[in-house]
Design an enzyme around this catalytic site. Structure first.
Site, PDB file in Angstrom:
ATOM      1  CE  LYS A  75       2.676  17.566 -13.142  1.00 22.13           C
ATOM      2  NZ  LYS A  75       2.267  16.386 -14.399  1.00 22.13           N
ATOM      3  NE  ARG A  81      -3.984  -1.859   1.783  1.00 24.94           N
ATOM      4  CZ  ARG A  81      -3.435  -3.287   3.268  1.00 24.94           C
ATOM      5  NH1 ARG A  81      -2.544  -3.158   4.179  1.00 24.94           N
ATOM      6  NH2 ARG A  81      -4.221  -4.495   3.272  1.00 24.94           N
ATOM      7  CE  LYS A 129      -2.844  13.496 -13.603  1.00 24.27           C
ATOM      8  NZ  LYS A 129      -3.991  13.475 -14.917  1.00 24.27           N
ATOM      9  CD  GLU A 189       3.103  16.910 -22.832  1.00 21.96           C
ATOM     10  OE1 GLU A 189       2.240  18.617 -22.176  1.00 21.96           O
ATOM     11  OE2 GLU A 189       3.160  15.982 -22.777  1.00 21.96           O
ATOM     12  CG  HIS A 210      -5.062  12.273 -24.732  1.00 20.62           C
ATOM     13  ND1 HIS A 210      -5.435  13.097 -23.557  1.00 20.62           N
ATOM     14  CD2 HIS A 210      -3.620  12.428 -24.134  1.00 20.62           C
ATOM     15  CE1 HIS A 210      -4.873  12.665 -22.819  1.00 20.62           C
ATOM     16  NE2 HIS A 210      -3.785  12.462 -23.514  1.00 20.62           N
ATOM     17  CG  HIS A 224       1.827  12.921 -25.146  1.00 16.40           C
ATOM     18  ND1 HIS A 224       0.489  12.388 -24.915  1.00 16.40           N
ATOM     19  CD2 HIS A 224       2.415  13.587 -24.125  1.00 16.40           C
ATOM     20  CE1 HIS A 224       0.441  13.150 -24.044  1.00 16.40           C
ATOM     21  NE2 HIS A 224       1.500  14.273 -23.250  1.00 16.40           N
ATOM     22  CG  ASN A 251      -5.290  17.534 -18.971  1.00 17.39           C
ATOM     23  OD1 ASN A 251      -4.032  16.677 -19.272  1.00 17.39           O
ATOM     24  ND2 ASN A 251      -6.602  17.277 -18.239  1.00 17.39           N
ATOM     25  CD  GLU A 298      -6.358  16.479 -13.902  1.00 18.38           C
ATOM     26  OE1 GLU A 298      -5.605  15.549 -13.996  1.00 18.38           O
ATOM     27  OE2 GLU A 298      -6.746  16.513 -15.423  1.00 18.38           O
ATOM     28  NE  ARG A 329      -2.402  16.775 -11.450  1.00 16.25           N
ATOM     29  CZ  ARG A 329      -1.068  16.311 -11.099  1.00 16.25           C
ATOM     30  NH1 ARG A 329      -1.278  16.110  -9.443  1.00 16.25           N
ATOM     31  NH2 ARG A 329      -0.461  15.460 -11.814  1.00 16.25           N
ATOM     32  CG  HIS A 375      -2.169  17.086 -23.169  1.00 16.46           C
ATOM     33  ND1 HIS A 375      -1.755  18.303 -22.618  1.00 16.46           N
ATOM     34  CD2 HIS A 375      -1.412  15.823 -22.924  1.00 16.46           C
ATOM     35  CE1 HIS A 375      -0.119  17.927 -22.979  1.00 16.46           C
ATOM     36  NE2 HIS A 375      -0.648  16.848 -22.340  1.00 16.46           N
TER      37      HIS A 375
HETATM   38  N1  LIG Z   1       2.142  11.033 -14.832  1.00 10.78           N
HETATM   39  C1  LIG Z   1       2.033  11.873 -15.208  1.00 10.78           C
HETATM   40  O1  LIG Z   1       2.071  13.044 -14.960  1.00 10.78           O
HETATM   41  C2  LIG Z   1       2.542  12.114 -17.381  1.00 10.78           C
HETATM   42  C3  LIG Z   1       2.791  13.005 -17.707  1.00 10.78           C
HETATM   43  C4  LIG Z   1       2.770  12.885 -19.425  1.00 10.78           C
HETATM   44  C5  LIG Z   1       2.885  12.080 -20.150  1.00 10.78           C
HETATM   45  N2  LIG Z   1       2.497  10.814 -19.038  1.00 10.78           N
HETATM   46  C6  LIG Z   1       3.175   9.014 -19.643  1.00 10.78           C
HETATM   47  O2  LIG Z   1       4.762   9.220 -19.959  1.00 10.78           O
HETATM   48  C7  LIG Z   1       4.771   9.125 -21.586  1.00 10.78           C
HETATM   49  C8  LIG Z   1       5.853   8.987 -22.260  1.00 10.78           C
HETATM   50  O3  LIG Z   1       6.737  10.261 -21.642  1.00 10.78           O
HETATM   51  P1  LIG Z   1       8.205   9.513 -22.194  1.00 10.78           P
HETATM   52  O4  LIG Z   1       7.793  10.777 -23.839  1.00 10.78           O
HETATM   53  O5  LIG Z   1       9.603  10.212 -21.519  1.00 10.78           O
HETATM   54  O6  LIG Z   1       7.909   8.313 -23.415  1.00 10.78           O
HETATM   55  P2  LIG Z   1       9.600   7.304 -23.430  1.00 10.78           P
HETATM   56  O7  LIG Z   1       9.082   6.473 -21.663  1.00 10.78           O
HETATM   57  O8  LIG Z   1       8.706   6.275 -24.118  1.00 10.78           O
HETATM   58  O9  LIG Z   1      10.660   7.374 -23.466  1.00 10.78           O
HETATM   59  C9  LIG Z   1      10.884   7.653 -25.306  1.00 10.78           C
HETATM   60  C10 LIG Z   1      11.919   7.264 -26.330  1.00 10.78           C
HETATM   61  O10 LIG Z   1      13.009   7.079 -25.465  1.00 10.78           O
HETATM   62  C11 LIG Z   1      13.388   6.660 -24.504  1.00 10.78           C
HETATM   63  N3  LIG Z   1      14.510   7.275 -23.397  1.00 10.78           N
HETATM   64  C12 LIG Z   1      14.139   8.031 -22.224  1.00 10.78           C
HETATM   65  N4  LIG Z   1      15.755   8.320 -21.996  1.00 10.78           N
HETATM   66  C13 LIG Z   1      16.326   8.742 -23.003  1.00 10.78           C
HETATM   67  C14 LIG Z   1      17.845   8.859 -23.011  1.00 10.78           C
HETATM   68  N5  LIG Z   1      18.380   9.598 -22.030  1.00 10.78           N
HETATM   69  N6  LIG Z   1      18.675   8.624 -23.653  1.00 10.78           N
HETATM   70  C15 LIG Z   1      18.117   7.799 -24.853  1.00 10.78           C
HETATM   71  N7  LIG Z   1      16.810   7.643 -25.643  1.00 10.78           N
HETATM   72  C16 LIG Z   1      15.922   7.020 -24.223  1.00 10.78           C
HETATM   73  C17 LIG Z   1      12.547   5.880 -24.129  1.00 10.78           C
HETATM   74  O11 LIG Z   1      13.293   4.142 -24.060  1.00 10.78           O
HETATM   75  C18 LIG Z   1      12.028   5.679 -25.236  1.00 10.78           C
HETATM   76  O12 LIG Z   1      12.451   5.006 -26.340  1.00 10.78           O
HETATM   77  C19 LIG Z   1       3.381   8.214 -21.712  1.00 10.78           C
HETATM   78  O13 LIG Z   1       3.255   7.307 -21.804  1.00 10.78           O
HETATM   79  C20 LIG Z   1       2.460   9.540 -20.892  1.00 10.78           C
HETATM   80  O14 LIG Z   1       1.126   8.905 -20.578  1.00 10.78           O
HETATM   81  C21 LIG Z   1       2.591  10.402 -17.952  1.00 10.78           C
HETATM   82 ZN   LIG Z   2       1.149  15.621 -22.326  1.00  7.14          ZN
END
Ligand SMILES: NC(=O)c1ccc[n+]([C@@H]2O[C@H](COP(=O)([O-])OP(=O)(O)OC[C@H]3O[C@@H](n4cnc5c(N)ncnc54)[C@H](O)[C@@H]3O)[C@@H](O)[C@H]2O)c1
Ligand SMILES: [Zn+2]
Ligand SMILES: NC(=O)c1ccc[n+]([C@@H]2O[C@H](COP(=O)([O-])OP(=O)(O)OC[C@H]3O[C@@H](n4cnc5c(N)ncnc54)[C@H](O)[C@@H]3O)[C@@H](O)[C@H]2O)c1
Ligand SMILES: [Zn+2]
Lengths: 381, 381
Positions: free
Chosen positions: B239, B134, B156, B198, B264, B279, B257, B249, B253, B260
């Site tokens: 943020k 938990r 999140k 972003e 999306h 994204h 979006n 949210e 918050r 978004h």
């Molecule tokens: N929790 C939240 O508040 C929140 C907010 C926005 C997005 N997200 C989520 O985040 C995800 C997208 O994140 P992302 O864009 O980082 O995607 P990701 O984690 O897939 O990373 C993008 C690519 O970059 C590569 N990578 C990462 N760091 C690297 C580095 N330093 N050197 C070389 N390659 C590297 C990864 O292996 C991947 O192939 C989505 O699933 C989205 O839903 C979450």
């Molecule tokens: Zn986003």
């Protein structure tokens, strides 16, 4: 506790316990016939008009239709999912099934997941409610005594893994608890007794008067009189008090584990085979052991241990390890299970000990050698 | 923002953003070389001395060894799990793998799960950290720009299901965020740009000066100068401000979006095929659409939409739906995806609209017919 009087259909005997957790505050209603009135109680408190009911195959034939009817009457669109009964249902596989069904039903934040069943269904459905869309509303309709006095209140949810019980879960408080005491009439005698161990526990923790009241009134309580409602309401109030003080179990809430450290070890030793031992039976034996151990440590009088054992025995609960049918592992193995229990912090044994009836306390630093020699003494080895 | 000075090894340029969430408050450190100093930063803040690292197969060969070495130097016993890279890893199956590994590593409440990677790894590992026992401690080491400025801050977490993205998860704040800006040097240009969308978003929401600063300084920011650290720190602060005001949210918050809702829908229309659209690219197009739609509704000047599009185009981001390679579905289908988005409440469309640069607001009641005719107009149909 206050007697509620909001609905004309409400029986005189009905009780309302309010859990004052700020934004997460909720009501617990306790009395006969609540399942048949669930729709009205829900619509008067929750905004959403959709619900996903989770129940098990023992409870569904008895109460699902009445619940669905009531929801429909009050304009709540409901779907249901009936799962196998028993502890094995608290698994990641069933969690996936439940969340998929809840999402397919398009449950949004203000809509509800409803748990209709014992602690197994409550823990599983509550976990699902806590993670779908990062939390949707949750209504507990506990149908076992254990669920009514313990698991439905307080917001702990969870499932089991191969590493142990309740190792995955979230804190997700319900928005409403409907404890229909009439539903207990169909509960087996054995399950009722097991739940009773948790009722007695509240007396042993810090309410000596309640324990004395139970010694006098347990018979009408088992038979289903107003004493039953009274006892359940006191238990819910006691649980609520502890939870309000320590919602996330950083301190005082640990007292609720009286009897559970030994109890969990015994459950693990029987591989959670409910034919041999159910949770409340383990707690019963565990509470007696906790009193005996406390007396052995010169913390409590041996008379208290005798009194606890006598009462639990009189209601028909087991009080000694050797009452558990089948082969039990050697004492060192039991101790291993205790050490692996998640209440271990940084390697030290945490136990709930006691200075007498209603005087339990958290001991953080119990040497495992003491536990070993105590248990070996008990088992005549 | 304050320049921190607790460690002698710390570079001049390093920034510290504190997220003041009471009991759940935490620090975000931003600067080069933090992965190699993670052990010290963790031990100075967390009690536990065990850690379970989750990473992906792109990031592991680049940074895992440096992280493990640093943890070992500071006396943290760590194990690691390397998962496939990409959005598909945010699944219930991988969540099961992660939680099993974390439990096998005997991570207790005060020990940490560490996410080393982009938003995918952060969301998945954070979810696991939120449900094991938990809730155990959680350290984010975001390695993508998107993760450094967005997903690693705010608590999140989540995974995807067949019903949609991020539909299962919990709010679980990290206990520490280490944004090693040097790690961004190995990130692909395309992923860096996507994260940049972003960054620009924070300017467009409520910081017109920051947006103007980015228009002037985006080149050194992309090249990796002190402007990069500066921009990431401003984004994290932005943020943090929103999250502190509305952790779960319920209101403000939602501004995050911006871009978004459209974004999306576009991602869904490409089946989340990152070869076609990632994204941040969807967000870039979505933000331009949000400004154009706001101007069409006579809320904002058309000049603002032009300015937003011009800047995003200049950094190399897509700004129009027809830049997405491959066949796109008809506009009605896009609208369906918007209506199915979880930001829909009781059937009505919620949109983030704007009155100008840095003047975004939440509109609760946007008629879908308006959206439809706007989008059809855009797509020249
Ligand atoms: N929790 C939240 O508040 C929140 C907010 C926005 C997005 N997200 C989520 O985040 C995800 C997208 O994140 P992302 O864009 O980082 O995607 P990701 O984690 O897939 O990373 C993008 C690519 O970059 C590569 N990578 C990462 N760091 C690297 C580095 N330093 N050197 C070389 N390659 C590297 C990864 O292996 C991947 O192939 C989505 O699933 C989205 O839903 C979450
Ligand atoms: Zn986003
Ligand atoms: N979340 C918490 O705070 C908390 C606290 C204590 C226990 N628990 C959990 O609760 C579970 C045990 O709960 P339980 O004892 O209710 O087990 P259970 O849910 O398995 O119910 C016991 C049996 O009684 C049946 N049953 C339930 N209501 C009935 C009724 N009205 N009529 C006929 N049969 C009925 C069930 O189908 C089951 O076979 C354990 O998994 C334990 O970990 C959770
Ligand atoms: Zn119990």
């Amino acid at each position: 506790m206050k007697v509620s009087s909001r609905s004309s259909e409400r029986s005189e005997a009905e009780r309302l316990v309010h859990v004052p957790l700020g934004e997460r505050a909720y009501d617990i209603l306790i009395g006969p016939g609540l399942i048949g009135r669930a729709g009205g109680e829900i619509t008067s408190r929750l905004k959403g008009r959709r619900a996903a009911i989770v129940t098990d195959e023992n409870v569904a034939p008895l109460y699902l239709e009445a619940l669905m009817d009531s929801l429909q009457t009050d304009g709540i669109e409901a779907v249901s999912l009936t799962l196998p009964a028993g502890e094995k249902t608290k698994s990641l596989e069933h969690l996936a099934t439940v969340t998929d069904m809840v999402l397919a039903a398009r449950i949004e934040r203000n809509d509800a997941v409803i748990a209709l069943g014992g602690g197994v269904i409550g823990d599983l459905a509550g976990f699902a409610a806590g993670i779908v869309r990062r939390g949707v509303r949750f209504v507990q309709i506990p149908t076992s005594l254990l669920a009514q006095v313990d698991s439905s209140v307080g917001g702990k949810t969870g499932i089991n893994t191969r590493h142990g019980k309740n190792l995955l879960g979230v804190f997700h408080q319900p928005d409403l608890v409907l404890a229909d005491t009439a539903a207990l009439d169909t509960l087996s005698e054995r399950e009722f007794r097991a739940g009773y161990a948790e009722v007695a526990k509240y007396g042993l923790i810090d309410q000596p008067d309640f324990f004395a009241w139970l010694e006098k009134n347990w018979k009408p309580m088992f038979a289903g009189g107003p004493e039953r409602i009274e006892a359940i309401a006191i238990a819910c109030q006691a649980k609520s008090d502890v939870v309000v003080e320590d919602e996330r179990e950083n301190g005082r809430r640990a007292l609720l584990n009286l009897g559970h450290t030994f109890g969990h070890a015994l459950e693990a030793a029987t591989q959670y085979d409910s034919a041999r031992l159910v949770h409340g039976e383990g707690v019963s034996i565990g509470m007696v052991l906790a009193y005996q151990f406390s007396s052995r440590l010169n913390l409590a009088s041996p008379d208290d241990a005798v009194r606890v054992e006598k009462h639990l025995k009189s209601v028909g609960l087991p009080t000694r390890i050797d009452e558990i049918p089948g082969e039990m592992p050697p004492t060192e193995k039991l101790l291993d299970a205790i050490a692996q229990d998640k209440k271990v912090k940084g390697g030290k044994l945490t136990f709930i000990l006691t200075r007498g009836i209603g005087e339990a306390f958290v001991a953080d630093d119990v040497p495992s050698s003491e536990v070993l020699s105590f248990l070996e003494g008990k088992r005549g080895k």
